[in-house]
Motif scaffolding. Structure first.
Motif, PDB file in Angstrom:
ATOM      1  N   LYS A  76       0.664  -1.216  -0.110  1.00 55.78           N
ATOM      2  CA  LYS A  76      -0.056   0.208   0.140  1.00 55.78           C
ATOM      3  C   LYS A  76       0.837   1.354  -0.083  1.00 55.78           C
ATOM      4  O   LYS A  76       0.611   2.244  -0.789  1.00 55.78           O
ATOM      5  N   ALA A  77       2.241   1.246   0.890  1.00 56.95           N
ATOM      6  CA  ALA A  77       2.914   2.393   0.703  1.00 56.95           C
ATOM      7  C   ALA A  77       3.552   2.674  -0.488  1.00 56.95           C
ATOM      8  O   ALA A  77       3.754   3.669  -0.985  1.00 56.95           O
ATOM      9  N   ILE A  78       3.686   1.308  -1.349  1.00 59.20           N
ATOM     10  CA  ILE A  78       4.694   1.547  -2.611  1.00 59.20           C
ATOM     11  C   ILE A  78       3.345   2.243  -3.623  1.00 59.20           C
ATOM     12  O   ILE A  78       3.690   3.118  -4.392  1.00 59.20           O
ATOM     13  N   GLU A  79       2.309   1.719  -3.493  1.00 62.37           N
ATOM     14  CA  GLU A  79       1.242   2.283  -4.397  1.00 62.37           C
ATOM     15  C   GLU A  79       0.917   3.867  -4.076  1.00 62.37           C
ATOM     16  O   GLU A  79       0.855   4.763  -4.979  1.00 62.37           O
ATOM     17  N   GLU A  80       1.166   4.200  -2.894  1.00 63.92           N
ATOM     18  CA  GLU A  80       1.000   5.618  -2.695  1.00 63.92           C
ATOM     19  C   GLU A  80       2.335   6.445  -3.012  1.00 63.92           C
ATOM     20  O   GLU A  80       1.958   7.464  -3.454  1.00 63.92           O
ATOM     21  N   LYS A  81       3.139   5.804  -2.811  1.00 65.62           N
ATOM     22  CA  LYS A  81       4.709   6.305  -3.262  1.00 65.62           C
ATOM     23  C   LYS A  81       4.665   6.710  -4.808  1.00 65.62           C
ATOM     24  O   LYS A  81       5.055   7.558  -5.431  1.00 65.62           O
ATOM     25  N   LYS A  82       3.844   5.571  -5.652  1.00 64.64           N
ATOM     26  CA  LYS A  82       3.785   5.881  -6.894  1.00 64.64           C
ATOM     27  C   LYS A  82       3.232   6.882  -7.462  1.00 64.64           C
ATOM     28  O   LYS A  82       3.402   7.736  -8.401  1.00 64.64           O
ATOM     29  N   THR A  83       2.187   7.074  -6.771  1.00 68.18           N
ATOM     30  CA  THR A  83       1.154   8.402  -7.053  1.00 68.18           C
ATOM     31  C   THR A  83       1.871   9.639  -6.894  1.00 68.18           C
ATOM     32  O   THR A  83       1.939  10.568  -7.550  1.00 68.18           O
ATOM     33  N   ALA A  84       2.520   9.591  -5.649  1.00 61.33           N
ATOM     34  CA  ALA A  84       3.571  10.913  -5.475  1.00 61.33           C
ATOM     35  C   ALA A  84       4.646  11.046  -6.331  1.00 61.33           C
ATOM     36  O   ALA A  84       4.829  12.054  -6.654  1.00 61.33           O
ATOM     37  N   ASP A  85       5.295   9.891  -6.604  1.00 57.49           N
ATOM     38  CA  ASP A  85       6.233   9.998  -7.868  1.00 57.49           C
ATOM     39  C   ASP A  85       5.698  10.533  -9.053  1.00 57.49           C
ATOM     40  O   ASP A  85       6.488  11.339  -9.710  1.00 57.49           O
ATOM     41  N   HIS A  86       4.562   9.832  -9.554  1.00 54.95           N
ATOM     42  CA  HIS A  86       4.108  10.423 -10.859  1.00 54.95           C
ATOM     43  C   HIS A  86       3.891  12.063 -10.578  1.00 54.95           C
ATOM     44  O   HIS A  86       4.085  12.820 -11.857  1.00 54.95           O
ATOM     45  N   LYS A  87       3.425  12.632  -9.621  1.00 49.04           N
ATOM     46  CA  LYS A  87       2.966  13.807  -9.431  1.00 49.04           C
ATOM     47  C   LYS A  87       4.206  14.638  -9.439  1.00 49.04           C
ATOM     48  O   LYS A  87       4.363  15.678 -10.082  1.00 49.04           O
ATOM     49  N   ALA A  88       5.187  14.094  -8.752  1.00 51.34           N
ATOM     50  CA  ALA A  88       6.619  15.104  -8.800  1.00 51.34           C
ATOM     51  C   ALA A  88       7.284  14.952 -10.205  1.00 51.34           C
ATOM     52  O   ALA A  88       7.799  15.961 -10.425  1.00 51.34           O
ATOM     53  N   ALA A  89       7.250  13.767 -10.882  1.00 50.82           N
ATOM     54  CA  ALA A  89       7.902  13.693 -12.296  1.00 50.82           C
ATOM     55  C   ALA A  89       6.997  14.786 -13.285  1.00 50.82           C
ATOM     56  O   ALA A  89       7.625  15.355 -13.750  1.00 50.82           O
ATOM     57  N   ASN A  90       5.747  14.828 -13.026  1.00 55.16           N
ATOM     58  CA  ASN A  90       4.857  15.822 -13.811  1.00 55.16           C
ATOM     59  C   ASN A  90       5.504  17.379 -13.531  1.00 55.16           C
ATOM     60  O   ASN A  90       5.738  18.164 -14.055  1.00 55.16           O
TER      61      ASN A  90
ATOM     62  N   VAL B  21       8.259  -4.271  -8.434  1.00 50.08           N
ATOM     63  CA  VAL B  21       9.126  -3.975  -9.621  1.00 50.08           C
ATOM     64  C   VAL B  21       9.166  -2.477  -9.764  1.00 50.08           C
ATOM     65  O   VAL B  21      10.217  -1.996  -9.702  1.00 50.08           O
ATOM     66  N   TYR B  22       8.157  -1.801  -9.553  1.00 50.95           N
ATOM     67  CA  TYR B  22       8.263  -0.251  -9.547  1.00 50.95           C
ATOM     68  C   TYR B  22       9.199   0.467  -8.596  1.00 50.95           C
ATOM     69  O   TYR B  22       9.851   0.923  -8.890  1.00 50.95           O
ATOM     70  N   ASP B  23       8.846  -0.152  -7.329  1.00 48.87           N
ATOM     71  CA  ASP B  23       9.697   0.070  -6.050  1.00 48.87           C
ATOM     72  C   ASP B  23      10.942   0.185  -6.414  1.00 48.87           C
ATOM     73  O   ASP B  23      11.965   0.723  -6.077  1.00 48.87           O
ATOM     74  N   VAL B  24      11.657  -1.038  -7.109  1.00 51.17           N
ATOM     75  CA  VAL B  24      13.111  -1.473  -7.285  1.00 51.17           C
ATOM     76  C   VAL B  24      13.646  -0.399  -8.332  1.00 51.17           C
ATOM     77  O   VAL B  24      14.837   0.135  -8.261  1.00 51.17           O
ATOM     78  N   PHE B  25      12.854  -0.188  -9.361  1.00 50.35           N
ATOM     79  CA  PHE B  25      13.469   0.560 -10.640  1.00 50.35           C
ATOM     80  C   PHE B  25      13.199   1.947 -10.675  1.00 50.35           C
ATOM     81  O   PHE B  25      13.878   2.682 -11.199  1.00 50.35           O
ATOM     82  N   GLN B  26      11.985   2.588 -10.058  1.00 54.14           N
ATOM     83  CA  GLN B  26      11.801   4.040 -10.147  1.00 54.14           C
ATOM     84  C   GLN B  26      13.028   4.625  -9.692  1.00 54.14           C
ATOM     85  O   GLN B  26      13.267   5.818 -10.181  1.00 54.14           O
ATOM     86  N   PRO B  27      13.681   4.157  -8.504  1.00 52.65           N
ATOM     87  CA  PRO B  27      14.538   5.316  -7.827  1.00 52.65           C
ATOM     88  C   PRO B  27      15.942   5.474  -9.036  1.00 52.65           C
ATOM     89  O   PRO B  27      16.503   6.595  -8.845  1.00 52.65           O
ATOM     90  N   LEU B  28      15.946   4.394  -9.810  1.00 55.39           N
ATOM     91  CA  LEU B  28      17.300   4.502 -10.638  1.00 55.39           C
ATOM     92  C   LEU B  28      16.762   5.323 -12.035  1.00 55.39           C
ATOM     93  O   LEU B  28      17.869   6.075 -12.322  1.00 55.39           O
ATOM     94  N   ILE B  29      15.504   5.303 -12.461  1.00 56.66           N
ATOM     95  CA  ILE B  29      15.198   6.106 -13.412  1.00 56.66           C
ATOM     96  C   ILE B  29      15.282   7.831 -12.799  1.00 56.66           C
ATOM     97  O   ILE B  29      15.425   8.521 -13.466  1.00 56.66           O
ATOM     98  N   THR B  30      14.597   7.865 -11.716  1.00 60.86           N
ATOM     99  CA  THR B  30      14.722   9.283 -11.072  1.00 60.86           C
ATOM    100  C   THR B  30      16.078   9.626 -10.993  1.00 60.86           C
ATOM    101  O   THR B  30      16.507  10.951 -11.323  1.00 60.86           O
ATOM    102  N   LYS B  31      17.137   8.875 -10.707  1.00 62.09           N
ATOM    103  CA  LYS B  31      18.362   9.418 -10.817  1.00 62.09           C
ATOM    104  C   LYS B  31      19.009   9.975 -11.801  1.00 62.09           C
ATOM    105  O   LYS B  31      19.900  10.613 -11.846  1.00 62.09           O
ATOM    106  N   VAL B  32      18.639   9.156 -13.133  1.00 60.90           N
ATOM    107  CA  VAL B  32      18.982   9.683 -14.420  1.00 60.90           C
ATOM    108  C   VAL B  32      18.302  10.745 -14.641  1.00 60.90           C
ATOM    109  O   VAL B  32      18.841  11.806 -15.220  1.00 60.90           O
ATOM    110  N   ASP B  33      16.966  10.945 -14.715  1.00 58.69           N
ATOM    111  CA  ASP B  33      16.039  12.060 -14.940  1.00 58.69           C
ATOM    112  C   ASP B  33      14.762  11.914 -14.206  1.00 58.69           C
ATOM    113  O   ASP B  33      13.974  11.242 -14.463  1.00 58.69           O
ATOM    114  N   ASP B  34      14.751  13.158 -13.226  1.00 54.82           N
ATOM    115  CA  ASP B  34      13.614  12.986 -12.356  1.00 54.82           C
ATOM    116  C   ASP B  34      12.337  13.453 -12.942  1.00 54.82           C
ATOM    117  O   ASP B  34      11.076  13.577 -12.389  1.00 54.82           O
ATOM    118  N   THR B  35      12.210  13.702 -14.512  1.00 58.37           N
ATOM    119  CA  THR B  35      10.940  14.085 -15.071  1.00 58.37           C
ATOM    120  C   THR B  35      10.511  13.172 -15.749  1.00 58.37           C
ATOM    121  O   THR B  35       9.222  12.958 -16.291  1.00 58.37           O
TER     122      THR B  35
END
Length: 337
Positions: A27-41, A312-326
């Motif tokens: 559930k925390a990952i799902e909430e983080k995903k929503t926050a991550d997408h908002k931050a990326a936008n 899988v999202y939780d493992v790989f999203q930080p790697l993508i954000t590190k390259v480009d947070d958008t």
């Protein structure tokens, strides 16, 4: 007369403290995903605005530089023209002076010998002529043309290409490290009913119930993720990873939790249920089969898939954000189950 044994086992999923913690994490990952997408936008919008402002500043600086260069060229041309006029006038004056001196020498008005006057006049004429011939080169040295400076800018296509390559390399490197990625665990309970009767007669029957506990571990084969499984949409700023479905990798049994109920006896069913080694093996196989049937049910596999998408999202999203947070990550399955 032998004691015939009948073994039946049925399993069910159960909730434990460990499974509750797992659910809370998902559930925390799902909430983080929503926050991550908002931050990326928001980051993408901020970057686009900064790029727009920077482009405006570059255009203004380019126009100012072009105007300055044009003024400098006009000033240099005007100065060159003025000096060339002076040079031409000097040549004309030198020629006139030389001609006048020649006439004066011829009339005897100069107090020098005609030969000396001739050589002096010739020297003046030669110097003036050389200056006239060499003037274009001298003017280039004295009044150089202003240089045009054009800033080298890295094309947007090149920047995007580098970002795509870096994201792909980061994902592939992590996928090779993870191999079989554990995405979900499910606890199960199996109730086994063991019936034993002398000569298979109900009057001699005795029954014992055993409860066994185990955990199914589900994984995703990340070694199947290759370059073709990674899609980068530079316009939408999304990265999509296609993964295999979650699979039941293995089952662990918690023997310490095994529960034994009291033996139930028929009228003449005395004593406890006793199993031979072969019958014991049959019981163990029955328990494992019941666990597997429950863990590989459609609903259980669907829940494992849902967990796989989040883990899988939780493992790989930080790697993508590190390259480009958008950029935002999307995880999907390569094919239908």
């Amino acid at each position: 007369m032998s004691n015939d044994v009948n073994i039946t086992s049925s399993g069910k999923r159960i909730s434990t403290k460990k499974s509750e913690e797992q659910d809370a994490r998902l559930k925390a990952i799902e909430e983080k995903k929503t926050a991550d997408h908002k931050a990326a936008n928001e980051a993408a919008a901020a970057k686009e605005e900064a790029a727009r402002i920077a482009e405006g500043e570059r255009q203004a600086a380019r126009r100012a530089a072009e105007e300055e260069e044009a003024r400098a060229q006009e000033a240099a041309a005007a100065k060159r023209e003025a000096v060339e006029k002076i040079g031409a006038a000097a040549l004309a004056a030198g020629g006139a002076i030389a001609e006048s001196a020649a006439k004066s020498a011829k009339k005897g008005e100069l107090k020098i010998s005609p030969k000396t006057a001739f050589f002096a006049i010739a020297a003046v004429v030669i110097i003036v002529l050389l200056l006239f011939i060499a003037w274009p080169r001298l003017s280039d040295v004295l009044f150089p043309q202003p240089e045009s400076h054009v800033a080298a800018e890295l094309s947007e296509e090149a920047v995007m290409g580098n970002t795509t390559a870096e994201i792909g390399a980061a994902i592939l490197g992590e996928a090779r490290q993870k191999q079989e990625l554990v995405v979900w665990e499910q606890d199960v309970e199996v109730e086994s009913r063991i019936s034993q009767a002398l000569a298979n007669l109900a009057v001699f029957a005795k029954t014992k119930t055993v409860r066994s506990f185990g955990t199914g571990v589900f994984t995703v084969d990340m070694s199947a993720v290759d370059e073709a499984a990674i899609a980068v949409d530079e316009q939408a700023r999304t990265v999509t990873i296609s993964i295999p479905h979650a699979q039941l990798q293995y089952i662990t049994k918690d023997l310490e939790k095994t529960e034994f109920e009291d033996t139930q006896h028929a009228i003449l069913g005395f004593g406890d249920v006793k199993l031979t080694q072969e019958q014991q093996n049959l019981l163990e196989q029955s328990i494992e089969d019941a666990m597997r049937v429950e863990l590989e049910s459609d609903q259980c596999l669907a829940d494992a898939d849902n967990a796989a998408l989040l883990v899988v999202y939780d493992v790989f999203q930080p790697l993508i954000t590190k390259v480009d947070d958008t950029y935002a990550l999307e995880v999907r399955f390569a094919d239908a189950r």
